[in-house]
Structure formats: structure tokens, C-alpha cells
Design a protein around this motif. Structure first.
Motif, mmCIF file in Angstrom:
data_model
loop_
_atom_site.group_PDB
_atom_site.id
_atom_site.type_symbol
_atom_site.label_atom_id
_atom_site.label_comp_id
_atom_site.label_asym_id
_atom_site.label_seq_id
_atom_site.Cartn_x
_atom_site.Cartn_y
_atom_site.Cartn_z
ATOM 1 N N LEU A 15 4.778 6.856 22.013
ATOM 2 C CA LEU A 15 3.086 6.387 22.396
ATOM 3 C C LEU A 15 4.051 4.910 22.471
ATOM 4 C CD1 LEU A 15 1.806 7.304 19.588
ATOM 5 C CD2 LEU A 15 1.482 8.202 21.770
ATOM 6 N N ILE A 16 5.035 4.797 23.502
ATOM 7 C CA ILE A 16 5.438 3.366 24.203
ATOM 8 C C ILE A 16 4.678 3.674 25.904
ATOM 9 C CG2 ILE A 16 6.801 2.814 21.935
ATOM 10 C CD1 ILE A 16 9.214 2.924 24.655
ATOM 11 N N ASP A 17 4.467 2.127 26.426
ATOM 12 C CA ASP A 17 5.087 1.987 27.880
ATOM 13 C C ASP A 17 6.208 1.267 28.269
ATOM 14 O OD1 ASP A 17 4.742 1.039 30.377
ATOM 15 O OD2 ASP A 17 2.292 0.033 30.170
ATOM 16 N N LEU A 18 7.073 1.943 28.678
ATOM 17 C CA LEU A 18 8.671 1.473 29.186
ATOM 18 C C LEU A 18 8.373 0.577 29.629
ATOM 19 C CD1 LEU A 18 10.575 4.740 29.999
ATOM 20 C CD2 LEU A 18 10.767 3.893 27.598
ATOM 21 N N ASP A 19 7.078 0.388 30.923
ATOM 22 C CA ASP A 19 7.489 -0.733 31.780
ATOM 23 C C ASP A 19 7.078 -1.910 31.615
ATOM 24 O OD1 ASP A 19 7.433 0.366 33.927
ATOM 25 O OD2 ASP A 19 5.698 0.713 34.546
ATOM 26 N N GLU A 20 6.157 -2.138 30.129
ATOM 27 C CA GLU A 20 6.377 -2.513 29.420
ATOM 28 C C GLU A 20 6.952 -3.036 28.580
ATOM 29 O OE1 GLU A 20 3.344 -3.200 25.201
ATOM 30 O OE2 GLU A 20 2.008 -2.858 27.382
ATOM 31 N N VAL A 21 7.775 -2.334 27.588
ATOM 32 C CA VAL A 21 9.064 -2.167 26.591
ATOM 33 C C VAL A 21 10.725 -3.004 26.847
ATOM 34 C CG1 VAL A 21 10.367 -1.135 25.133
ATOM 35 C CG2 VAL A 21 8.430 -0.397 24.855
ATOM 36 N N LEU A 22 10.481 -2.392 28.546
ATOM 37 C CA LEU A 22 11.001 -3.861 29.098
ATOM 38 C C LEU A 22 10.931 -4.430 30.451
ATOM 39 C CD1 LEU A 22 12.882 -0.091 30.438
ATOM 40 C CD2 LEU A 22 13.615 -1.574 28.649
ATOM 41 N N ALA A 23 9.704 -5.323 29.938
ATOM 42 C CA ALA A 23 8.956 -5.673 30.735
ATOM 43 C C ALA A 23 10.554 -7.370 31.077
ATOM 44 C CB ALA A 23 8.347 -6.451 30.631
ATOM 45 N N GLY A 24 10.641 -7.551 29.837
ATOM 46 C CA GLY A 24 11.780 -8.530 29.790
ATOM 47 C C GLY A 24 12.956 -8.905 29.410
ATOM 48 N N VAL A 25 13.345 -7.585 29.596
ATOM 49 C CA VAL A 25 14.820 -7.323 29.746
ATOM 50 C C VAL A 25 15.453 -7.165 30.632
ATOM 51 C CG1 VAL A 25 16.592 -5.686 28.542
ATOM 52 C CG2 VAL A 25 14.452 -5.491 28.189
ATOM 53 N N VAL A 46 14.590 -0.300 24.563
ATOM 54 C CA VAL A 46 13.555 1.225 23.550
ATOM 55 C C VAL A 46 14.196 2.037 21.692
ATOM 56 C CG1 VAL A 46 12.837 3.412 24.509
ATOM 57 C CG2 VAL A 46 13.486 1.837 26.349
ATOM 58 N N ALA A 47 15.483 1.185 22.401
ATOM 59 C CA ALA A 47 15.522 2.558 20.670
ATOM 60 C C ALA A 47 15.051 1.481 19.744
ATOM 61 C CB ALA A 47 17.620 2.721 20.740
ATOM 62 N N SER A 48 15.269 -0.100 19.735
ATOM 63 C CA SER A 48 15.191 -0.920 18.834
ATOM 64 C C SER A 48 12.988 -0.619 18.698
ATOM 65 C CB SER A 48 15.300 -2.444 19.182
ATOM 66 O OG SER A 48 15.191 -4.192 18.314
ATOM 67 N N ILE A 79 22.338 5.967 21.212
ATOM 68 C CA ILE A 79 22.095 7.178 21.594
ATOM 69 C C ILE A 79 21.475 8.296 21.950
ATOM 70 C CG2 ILE A 79 23.120 8.574 19.825
ATOM 71 C CD1 ILE A 79 24.874 8.488 22.795
ATOM 72 N N ALA A 80 20.851 8.336 20.678
ATOM 73 C CA ALA A 80 19.511 9.213 20.988
ATOM 74 C C ALA A 80 18.243 8.672 22.315
ATOM 75 C CB ALA A 80 18.209 9.021 19.926
ATOM 76 N N VAL A 81 18.322 7.757 22.298
ATOM 77 C CA VAL A 81 17.318 6.896 23.376
ATOM 78 C C VAL A 81 18.089 7.451 25.175
ATOM 79 C CG1 VAL A 81 16.117 4.832 24.594
ATOM 80 C CG2 VAL A 81 16.185 5.719 22.257
ATOM 81 N N VAL A 82 18.666 7.313 24.916
ATOM 82 C CA VAL A 82 19.502 7.612 25.673
ATOM 83 C C VAL A 82 19.886 9.093 26.153
ATOM 84 C CG1 VAL A 82 22.343 7.789 27.110
ATOM 85 C CG2 VAL A 82 21.547 6.010 25.861
ATOM 86 N N SER A 83 20.305 10.321 25.400
ATOM 87 C CA SER A 83 19.972 11.173 25.001
ATOM 88 C C SER A 83 18.758 11.798 25.691
ATOM 89 C CB SER A 83 20.433 12.316 24.438
ATOM 90 O OG SER A 83 21.960 12.149 23.645
#
Length: 158
Positions: free
Chosen positions: A95-105, A115-117, A124-128
Motif C-alpha cells: 500500500l505505498i506509492d513508489l513515486d512518492e516514497v522515492l521522490a527525495g532519493v 522502500v525497505a525502510s 533483499i526482500a524488496v529487491v526480490s
């Protein structure tokens, strides 16, 4: 491969495209894209069947034993920007918006960690999940260029 993320992506690409070829491959993280051709040459000089796969932002056409992974960007950007990956993380249980989570990275190497945090998961779970979702979202044949290159180069060429 340049790094662990690229290694995971290649594994999932080959898992969807050719399980038999995957079973006979070992993907090694070498370092920067400029180091991959040198490593391939060294391994080939030692009579080891080897090819390199570089990130999309380090294009190679196969003439130096190195081919580019799908896309024109680093694999982290290709994967986390893909609509299927965005949709997957937008659904339960994430239930996350990747664009929003990664906007400041600023550094794409930090995408999976961020994303994992945010999700309280191991990186590794997120990568997989991201790499498997990305690879599975493609049509059969979308990865033929890279898979056929590896098949041809590591076939009976010794």
C-alpha cells in the motif's frame, strides 16, 4: 554484473526466459560498468566461459563480450519505474506509492533500501519482489536479445 541489484534482476530475467540456462549460470557482481569488459577478458583468457551484462546506462552491443540489460537506465530506475512494479507495491500488503516514497532519493542505489525502510522489510526482500514483478510483467521474447546473447556466447565456444 555491476552490482547485486543487477545480479538479482538478471536472475529473474533468466528465471522467466530460460530456466535451463539459468541453472548453468553464475552471476557475479564485478563493479562499475567499465570494469565488466576487463573481467570478461580476464576470465576468457583463463579459458572460462564468461560474458558480461552491464546496466542500461552503460551500453554494450556484445562485441566486447558484454551486452546491456534491458532498458536505457540503471536497473534500479528501470525496475522501480515500471508500471507493474508500481502497481504491485500499491496493492496490499504494501500500500505505498513508489513515486512518492522515492521522490527525495537522489541515488538510485538507495531505492531498494528506502522502500525497505518504509515497509519495515529487509532490503533483499524488496529487491526480490521488485525484480520478480518486473521480469514477470514482460511478454515472452522481451528478453530474447540478452538471453540469446548469453546462450550463444557461453555455448560450446571453448
Amino acid at each position: 554484473m555491476e552490482d547485486e541489484f543487477a545480479r538479482h534482476l538478471a536472475t529473474e530475467i533468466f528465471r522467466t526466459a530460460d530456466l535451463d540456462l539459468l541453472a548453468g549460470c553464475s552471476f557475479l557482481a564485478i563493479g562499475g560498468g567499465q570494469e565488466i569488459p576487463k573481467a570478461v577478458m580476464l576470465l576468457r583468457d583463463a579459458k572460462v566461459r564468461a560474458v558480461g551484462l552491464s546496466d542500461g546506462d552503460m551500453p554494450h552491443d556484445g562485441t566486447d563480450g558484454v551486452r546491456t540489460l534491458p532498458g536505457t537506465e540503471p536497473p534500479e530506475k528501470e525496475v522501480f519505474a515500471h508500471p507493474a512494479v508500481k502497481s504491485h507495491f500499491a496493492d496490499a500488503p504494501y500500500l505505498i506509492d513508489l513515486d512518492e516514497v522515492l521522490a527525495g532519493v537522489a541515488d538510485h542505489h538507495d531505492y531498494a533500501k528506502t522502500v525497505a525502510s518504509h515497509l519495515m522489510l529487509d532490503e533483499i526482500a524488496v529487491v526480490s519482489v521488485a525484480c520478480r514483478t518486473y521480469a514477470s510483467a514482460h511478454q515472452q521474447g522481451d528478453f530474447n536479445a540478452v538471453v540469446d546473447f548469453v546462450r550463444k556466447e557461453v555455448g560450446d565456444r571453448l
